[in-house]
Design an enzyme around this catalytic site. Sequence first.
Site, PDB file in Angstrom:
ATOM      1  N   ASP A 272      -6.048  -4.913 -17.501  1.00 54.74           N
ATOM      2  CA  ASP A 272      -5.050  -3.942 -17.981  1.00 54.74           C
ATOM      3  C   ASP A 272      -5.383  -3.371 -19.351  1.00 54.74           C
ATOM      4  O   ASP A 272      -4.493  -3.145 -20.179  1.00 54.74           O
ATOM      5  CB  ASP A 272      -3.642  -4.588 -18.048  1.00 54.74           C
ATOM      6  CG  ASP A 272      -3.066  -4.846 -16.656  1.00 54.74           C
ATOM      7  OD1 ASP A 272      -3.498  -4.198 -15.689  1.00 54.74           O
ATOM      8  OD2 ASP A 272      -2.173  -5.717 -16.552  1.00 54.74           O
TER       9      ASP A 272
ATOM     10  N   HIS B 224      -0.581   0.874 -13.242  1.00 51.02           N
ATOM     11  CA  HIS B 224       0.208  -0.270 -13.704  1.00 51.02           C
ATOM     12  C   HIS B 224       1.664   0.169 -13.880  1.00 51.02           C
ATOM     13  O   HIS B 224       1.914   1.241 -14.455  1.00 51.02           O
ATOM     14  CB  HIS B 224      -0.368  -0.784 -15.027  1.00 51.02           C
ATOM     15  CG  HIS B 224       0.322  -2.029 -15.500  1.00 51.02           C
ATOM     16  ND1 HIS B 224       0.090  -3.266 -14.928  1.00 51.02           N
ATOM     17  CD2 HIS B 224       1.261  -2.215 -16.451  1.00 51.02           C
ATOM     18  CE1 HIS B 224       0.861  -4.162 -15.530  1.00 51.02           C
ATOM     19  NE2 HIS B 224       1.572  -3.560 -16.449  1.00 51.02           N
TER      20      HIS B 224
ATOM     21  N   LYS C  30      -7.009  -8.789  -7.421  1.00 48.82           N
ATOM     22  CA  LYS C  30      -8.167  -9.574  -7.875  1.00 48.82           C
ATOM     23  C   LYS C  30      -8.858  -8.860  -9.024  1.00 48.82           C
ATOM     24  O   LYS C  30      -8.845  -7.627  -9.088  1.00 48.82           O
ATOM     25  CB  LYS C  30      -9.165  -9.740  -6.718  1.00 48.82           C
ATOM     26  CG  LYS C  30      -8.638 -10.613  -5.611  1.00 48.82           C
ATOM     27  CD  LYS C  30      -8.736 -12.063  -6.016  1.00 48.82           C
ATOM     28  CE  LYS C  30      -8.031 -12.964  -5.036  1.00 48.82           C
ATOM     29  NZ  LYS C  30      -7.853 -14.321  -5.509  1.00 48.82           N
TER      30      LYS C  30
ATOM     31  N   ASN D 119      -6.959   2.228 -12.306  1.00 43.99           N
ATOM     32  CA  ASN D 119      -5.899   1.307 -11.869  1.00 43.99           C
ATOM     33  C   ASN D 119      -4.557   1.927 -12.234  1.00 43.99           C
ATOM     34  O   ASN D 119      -4.459   2.708 -13.177  1.00 43.99           O
ATOM     35  CB  ASN D 119      -6.050  -0.047 -12.578  1.00 43.99           C
ATOM     36  CG  ASN D 119      -4.999  -1.030 -12.136  1.00 43.99           C
ATOM     37  OD1 ASN D 119      -4.691  -1.144 -10.947  1.00 43.99           O
ATOM     38  ND2 ASN D 119      -4.401  -1.746 -13.084  1.00 43.99           N
TER      39      ASN D 119
ATOM     40  N   ILE E  94     -11.845  -7.260 -10.966  1.00 44.42           N
ATOM     41  CA  ILE E  94     -13.030  -6.540 -10.485  1.00 44.42           C
ATOM     42  C   ILE E  94     -14.272  -7.156 -11.143  1.00 44.42           C
ATOM     43  O   ILE E  94     -14.344  -7.259 -12.369  1.00 44.42           O
ATOM     44  CB  ILE E  94     -12.936  -5.032 -10.847  1.00 44.42           C
ATOM     45  CG1 ILE E  94     -11.699  -4.413 -10.196  1.00 44.42           C
ATOM     46  CG2 ILE E  94     -14.188  -4.283 -10.415  1.00 44.42           C
ATOM     47  CD1 ILE E  94     -11.693  -4.442  -8.687  1.00 44.42           C
TER      48      ILE E  94
ATOM     49  N   GLY F 255       0.775  -1.231   0.000  1.00 47.40           N
ATOM     50  CA  GLY F 255       0.000   0.000   0.000  1.00 47.40           C
ATOM     51  C   GLY F 255       0.807   1.281   0.000  1.00 47.40           C
ATOM     52  O   GLY F 255       0.380   2.275   0.581  1.00 47.40           O
TER      53      GLY F 255
END
Length: 205
Positions: A149, A108, A90, A106, A92, A11
């Site tokens: 992605d 990446h 995980k 997200n 979604i 995190g």
Amino acid sequence: MRIAIFASGSGTNLQSIIDSVGDGNIDAEIGMVLSNKKDSYALERARKHNIPGICISSKDFDNRGGFIGQMLGTLDEYGIDFIALAGYMKKIPPELIAKFRNRITNIHPALLPSFGGKGMYGIHVHRAVIEYGCKITGVTVHIVDEQYDHGPVIAQQCVPVENDDTPETLAEKVLAVEHSLYPAVLQLFARDKIEVDGQIVRILI
Ligand code: GRF
């Protein structure tokens, strides 16, 4: 904007978002942090900042409907209208994507569409970049759609690959860029500066 941050790991991105909100650089509240792992350090960080840290794992449900219901119900309970994935491991569920269409992001650690998809996470990404001989890599923040992605790209920032970089040194450089890029993108959403038109994202200025 009330954000839920989904994180499975340490995190550090979550921390950069917490700090940015605290410094007044993101005009939003973090309503909750969700993890699929009850012992993830992300949940610990949330609690340290008095943010509800909740674990929901599909493994604790004997049917999918119960799991989805719990996810949607919890997001509703905390008044969430935006989800930022930050190292959430995980997939979604489509029900969440449909409910929060264009409101899930997200981050990446590479320049998508290269070095994304299955198996491309953590150190594996940086190893693949070096083994391919790439001279640049970077960070992508994108909208989450039904494919891994894949959703519309919001922002990308390059990181040069030096001759003596190892997957570990590259990981460190890329992560440092993540910590400034993700909060900046979230501020654009908070200020309503993002327009999504199919696969194309326009930043309104
Ligand atoms: C980051 O590299 C992010 O790009 C990827 O997962 C990692 C999470 O790192 N999606 P952290 O838990 O925020 O430190």
